[in-house]
Design a protein around this motif. Structure first.
Motif, PDB file in Angstrom:
ATOM      1  N   ASP A   1     -45.635  -3.179 -31.848  1.00  0.00           N
ATOM      2  CA  ASP A   1     -46.591  -3.464 -32.931  1.00  0.00           C
ATOM      3  C   ASP A   1     -46.215  -2.924 -34.239  1.00  0.00           C
ATOM      4  OD1 ASP A   1     -47.121  -0.829 -32.026  1.00  0.00           O
ATOM      5  OD2 ASP A   1     -48.913  -0.961 -33.554  1.00  0.00           O
TER       6      ASP A   1
ATOM      7  N   ASN B   1     -50.793 -12.855 -33.913  1.00  0.00           N
ATOM      8  CA  ASN B   1     -49.602 -13.630 -34.485  1.00  0.00           C
ATOM      9  C   ASN B   1     -50.027 -14.492 -35.560  1.00  0.00           C
ATOM     10  OD1 ASN B   1     -47.186 -14.695 -34.748  1.00  0.00           O
ATOM     11  ND2 ASN B   1     -46.818 -14.895 -32.468  1.00  0.00           N
TER      12      ASN B   1
ATOM     13  N   SER C   1     -37.387  -7.423 -31.382  1.00  0.00           N
ATOM     14  CA  SER C   1     -38.603  -7.989 -31.888  1.00  0.00           C
ATOM     15  C   SER C   1     -38.989  -8.963 -30.952  1.00  0.00           C
ATOM     16  CB  SER C   1     -38.309  -8.937 -33.328  1.00  0.00           C
ATOM     17  OG  SER C   1     -37.810  -8.132 -34.278  1.00  0.00           O
ATOM     18  N   THR C   2     -38.136  -9.605 -30.123  1.00  0.00           N
ATOM     19  CA  THR C   2     -38.649 -10.405 -28.916  1.00  0.00           C
ATOM     20  C   THR C   2     -38.318  -9.952 -27.553  1.00  0.00           C
ATOM     21  OG1 THR C   2     -36.298 -11.460 -28.792  1.00  0.00           O
ATOM     22  CG2 THR C   2     -37.903 -12.466 -30.467  1.00  0.00           C
TER      23      THR C   2
ATOM     24  N   THR D   1     -56.003 -13.290 -35.165  1.00  0.00           N
ATOM     25  CA  THR D   1     -55.041 -13.252 -34.059  1.00  0.00           C
ATOM     26  C   THR D   1     -53.762 -12.469 -34.737  1.00  0.00           C
ATOM     27  OG1 THR D   1     -53.351 -14.473 -33.157  1.00  0.00           O
ATOM     28  CG2 THR D   1     -54.196 -15.526 -34.914  1.00  0.00           C
TER      29      THR D   1
ATOM     30  N   ARG E   1     -50.508  -9.386 -43.367  1.00  0.00           N
ATOM     31  CA  ARG E   1     -50.725  -8.639 -41.896  1.00  0.00           C
ATOM     32  C   ARG E   1     -51.017  -7.382 -42.254  1.00  0.00           C
ATOM     33  NH1 ARG E   1     -48.087  -5.565 -38.272  1.00  0.00           N
ATOM     34  NH2 ARG E   1     -47.973  -6.356 -36.040  1.00  0.00           N
TER      35      ARG E   1
ATOM     36  N   LEU F   1     -47.366 -16.493 -36.936  1.00  0.00           N
ATOM     37  CA  LEU F   1     -46.393 -17.702 -36.780  1.00  0.00           C
ATOM     38  C   LEU F   1     -46.622 -19.021 -37.087  1.00  0.00           C
ATOM     39  CD1 LEU F   1     -43.405 -17.618 -36.899  1.00  0.00           C
ATOM     40  CD2 LEU F   1     -43.383 -17.907 -34.567  1.00  0.00           C
TER      41      LEU F   1
ATOM     42  N   TYR G   1     -54.279 -13.596 -39.539  1.00  0.00           N
ATOM     43  CA  TYR G   1     -54.069 -12.164 -38.992  1.00  0.00           C
ATOM     44  C   TYR G   1     -55.305 -11.551 -38.811  1.00  0.00           C
ATOM     45  CZ  TYR G   1     -49.153 -11.953 -39.548  1.00  0.00           C
ATOM     46  OH  TYR G   1     -47.695 -12.183 -39.617  1.00  0.00           O
TER      47      TYR G   1
END
Lengths: 499, 312
Positions: free
Chosen positions: A250, A406, A170-171, A404, A318, A408, A401
């Motif tokens: 994605d 993201n 994920s990162t 953007t 999302r 978070l 969402y």
């Protein structure tokens, strides 16, 4: 030798070759075993005659267990993360994604990446059993204990490794979970995480040394067994999520089903822990009144449930935003509209609190009763605050969402400003205004779900209904924000911007 | 011919930037498409979109009728993609790396060894079989990436700057290999700045600029400018003729007339009968025509004719 198809998983095979192949692995095992033998001999010779062989063997066995824990929980997750980081930096991940490997095959390959750890584990296991035989089956030591402890640690290691893969995919390999593991281990050893019985039950492996010492009670064995079951299921959940995430950056790791399943699993874990273990356990930090109080167990459990419930709610927001964005730009886009995001808070509330209620008595009565053991009249507000908090989050995330990729930052802002800060601000004002701790709380306190729950479980004198009204207004505002985002997406201007 | 690739209305966005606008093209088996355009035109983005490696804001890509999307392992396994920066495990040996790729494509062990031998031979890497990849030169790595791409016998082959690191002899052999793949019925897309090579082996050309497909067609259509059926002609006179510009301007069908001393160039119908008629008219007006011929275009001229000036 390197051509032997012993490891049939492609990534696992490649990782083994990169690490030097079977020959290098054999050399590692030889050097590691020889080094261990040499160090043990030197220490034993140096410590004689004060130390008997049995005492030395017992001490060496404990050291090996610590070493093994470090290998399992610190070194191996880092090796896995580095393997994934290398695939991202060299763009081999693109190469993998174009092959016929499924996500499951790839994740299984990354799981076998730390082949050196596997080899060293075998050496440690043999050594710990030899030391166990040398120490002898004393009154506090079972001969089978080392193998049992290895097995218990291996199961928890599998959970940590799959989580490590999920986080790394994920990162793009940038984030390691070692820090989290260290914090949890310290917290577990110091009994700090006993405040959240579900997590405490999941991390029972850290306290499992009681089995190793032969002082385990029958209840401990059952607790360990239940913990292992939950760990295995969590490992499977992380495995499935990582397999999805592998395919493209994605792609969300959690499908709605997987997200709701994770929430149900966490809720079940918390409920089981609350009912069977948490309330009976003594706090080691006796000065920390907070940790042993079942009402506080319930409060922290609710916060954890709300946090895990963010997963399906954020996923739904999302997914709807992505669908709307694609639909506005692509007239031929065929997939059906996903379920509206505001269903997710309802379903999540139903799952989280429903599972908790199923395992409800007698612990819930203890949590939601006052000193006279009468049921606290504000208990009804718990699910309402839970639902309103999730609706607020869903609305804000749906809006975010839409603008953007993201969400978070928006999620953290909601958590901070609508959930966490209001009770803290009220408590701060209480100090500044020199109000008594038992004096009625202000509406600021109950404007947050955390405040409402605290008021409910502790039967505080707080304006719960006005607080809920404020939360309802905030939730309505969030829904209105989401509605604005939807209108913007389907306006002629937005539709016209498509290619 | 079976349709191998269908890209319809593909749009790719990186944040606010639209990297690819409404990109559509189709390729049949045996088509070899050359992709040209300046840096940042969207060539690599469109290759990645065709391979299903990046999310699309709109549109769809199908390979042999199968929609390419994340998790569709059967679909993506039909695509061979060689990016311009070779993705490789430096620590592995050449044969081990290809062995790994073969396993990842679920090929049988004996088939993997057979294909490794074949492609190492085809790409002049047989003598480097047991060398560590980190000891290879850039050109060799590029060839290894091509071997990796072709090992699984993909139906659609996407090559991003495959000839960039090759020496002249290597380029010649590489051209032959592409021709051979084309003849085997694969659909190929090759992004390159070496226009002369593309002209030689491509069946189709796509010119991209600023994320848009400026031109797409067969090589003859793109190079000859035949999309409007016109062609550039050059006439050389035996001596300078002051009346020539005025005479030519009055003639129907001529455009872009330029006169430099005895040399005259203009655009006219790309048709032999029409050209013969025009020559007859020039002679009838008393122009001393020493030579009359269409100018053979090459890809470079066609590219420059589009007005895209930035060439790498």
């Amino acid at each position: 030798m390197s051509d032997l198809p012993i490891i049939s998983n492609p990534i696992g095979w490649a990782m083994l070759q990169i690490a030097g192949g079977w020959r290098r692995l054999g050399m590692l095992v030889t050097v590691y075993s020889g080094g261990m033998l040499l160090i043990c001999t030197l220490i034993y010779r140096g410590a004689q005659p004060d130390l008997t062989l049995a005492q030395f063997a017992s001490g060496a066995q404990t050291m090996i267990m610590f070493l093994q824990a470090a290998l399992f929980f610190l070194v191996a997750p880092n090796l896995i993360r580095r393997a994934i980081l290398r695939d991202f930096t060299t763009d081999m991940i693109t190469s993998h994604r174009l092959t016929a490997m499924t996500g499951y095959t790839a994740v299984l390959g990354y799981l076998t990446a730390p082949s050196q750890i596997g080899a060293m584990t075998v050496v440690n296991w043999i050594a710990s059993n030899i030391f166990g035989l040398m120490a002898g089956p004393g009154p506090s030591q079972s001969l089978a204990a080392p193998s049992m402890l290895f097995a218990v640690m291996a199961v928890f290691a599998a959970t940590c490794w799959t989580l490590s893969i999920l986080v790394a995919l994920s990162t793009k390999g940038k984030v390691a979970i070692n820090g989290l593991i260290v914090v949890l281990a310290i917290g577990s050893n110091m009994m700090l995480i006993a405040i959240l019985p579900g997590l405490d039950l999941l991390l029972v492996v850290v306290r499992v040394s009681r089995i190793f010492q032969g002082t385990a009670l029958p209840i401990d064995a059952i607790e360990v067994f239940v913990s292992i079951l939950f760990q295995i299921v969590f490992a499977l959940v992380f495995f499935a999520a990582a397999a999805r995430k592998y395919h493209r950056d994605d792609v969300p790791a959690f499908t709605p089903l997987l997200a709701y399943g994770t929430l149900a699993l966490w809720s079940l874990l918390c409920a089981v822990a609350l009912r069977y273990w948490a309330a009976e356990r003594d706090a080691i930090w006796t000065g920390l009144y907070f940790s042993a109080d079942p009402r506080n167990h319930m409060f922290v459990t609710l916060i954890s449930l709300l946090t895990v419930a963010c997963l399906p709610v954020a996923g739904a927001a999302r997914s709807e935003a992505r669908w709307a964005e694609r639909r506005a730009k692509d007239a031929l886009f065929a997939p059906r509209r996903p379920r509206r995001f505001y269903f997710a808070p309802v379903v999540a509330t139903f799952i989280a609190l429903g599972v908790l209620l199923q395992v409800r008595m007698p612990v819930l009565e203890r949590c939601f009763s006052d000193d006279t053991h009468s049921f606290v009249e504000n208990a009804w507000c718990v699910p309402i605050a839970f639902l309103l908090a999730l609706v607020t989050l869903g609305g804000v995330l749906r809006y975010a969402y839409g603008r953007t990729p993201n969400g978070l930052v928006a999620g953290v802002l909601v958590l901070l400003f609508f959930w966490a800060l209001p009770p803290f601000v009220d408590l701060a004002l209480e100090v500044v205004e020199d109000r008594h701790a038992l004096a009625p709380k202000s509406v600021l306190f109950t404007a947050s779900p955390f405040g409402v729950w605290l008021a409910a479980v502790r039967d505080m004198d707080a304006p719960v209904v006005p607080g809920l009204v404020i939360q309802a207004v905030v939730a309505a505002g969030a829904l209105s924000l989401a509605r604005r985002a939807r209108y913007a997406e389907f306006s002629p201007a937005a539709a016209g911007s498509g290619g | 011919m079976a349709i191998v690739l269908e890209a319809t209305g593909v749009r790719v966005e990186y944040g606010e930037t639209v990297a690819l606008h409404d990109f559509s093209l189709g390729l049949a088996a045996g088509d070899l498409l050359g992709f040209i355009g300046p840096n940042g035109a969207g060539k690599t983005t469109s290759l990645k979109a065709m391979a299903g490696l990046i999310p699309m804001a709109a549109g769809r890509v199908r390979v042999l009728g199968e929609e390419i999307e994340p998790g569709n392992v059967l679909g993506t396994a039909r695509i061979g993609f060689a990016p311009d920066t070779p993705p490789i495990y430096e620590e592995l040996k050449v044969a081990d790396f290809l062995r790994f790729i073969g396993k990842a494509y679920r090929l049988r062990g004996d088939m993997i060894e057979e294909r490794i031998d074949f492609w190492l031979d085809q790409l002049w890497l047989s003598d480097r079989r047991d060398a560590k990849i980190k000891t290879l030169s850039r050109g060799m790595r590029q060839r290894l990436t091509v071997a990796r791409t072709l090992l699984a016998d993909p139906t659609l082959v996407l090559l991003d700057e495959p000839a960039a690191g090759l020496d002249p002899a290597g380029r010649v052999q590489f051209r032959k290999m592409l021709g051979s793949l084309r003849d085997q019925g694969k659909a190929l897309v090759v992004s390159s700045h070496i226009l002369a090579d593309l002209h030689e082996y491509c069946t189709h050309i796509a010119i991209m600029e600023a994320g848009r497909l400026r031109q797409f067609g067969t090589v003859a259509q793109v190079v000859g400018g035949k999309e409007d059926n016109r062609c550039l002609y050059r006439v050389t006179l035996a001596r300078p003729e002051p009346r020539a510009p005025a005479l030519l301007a009055e003639m129907a069908g001529l455009s872009r007339i330029e006169v430099h001393g005895r040399e005259i160039s203009f655009e006219f119908e790309h048709d032999d009968a029409e050209a013969a008629g025009l020559l007859e008219r020039l002679m009838r007006h008393g122009l001393p025509v020493a030579s009359f011929a269409p100018i053979e275009h090459d890809l470079e001229q066609a590219y420059l004719r589009t007005g895209i000036r930035q060439v790498d």
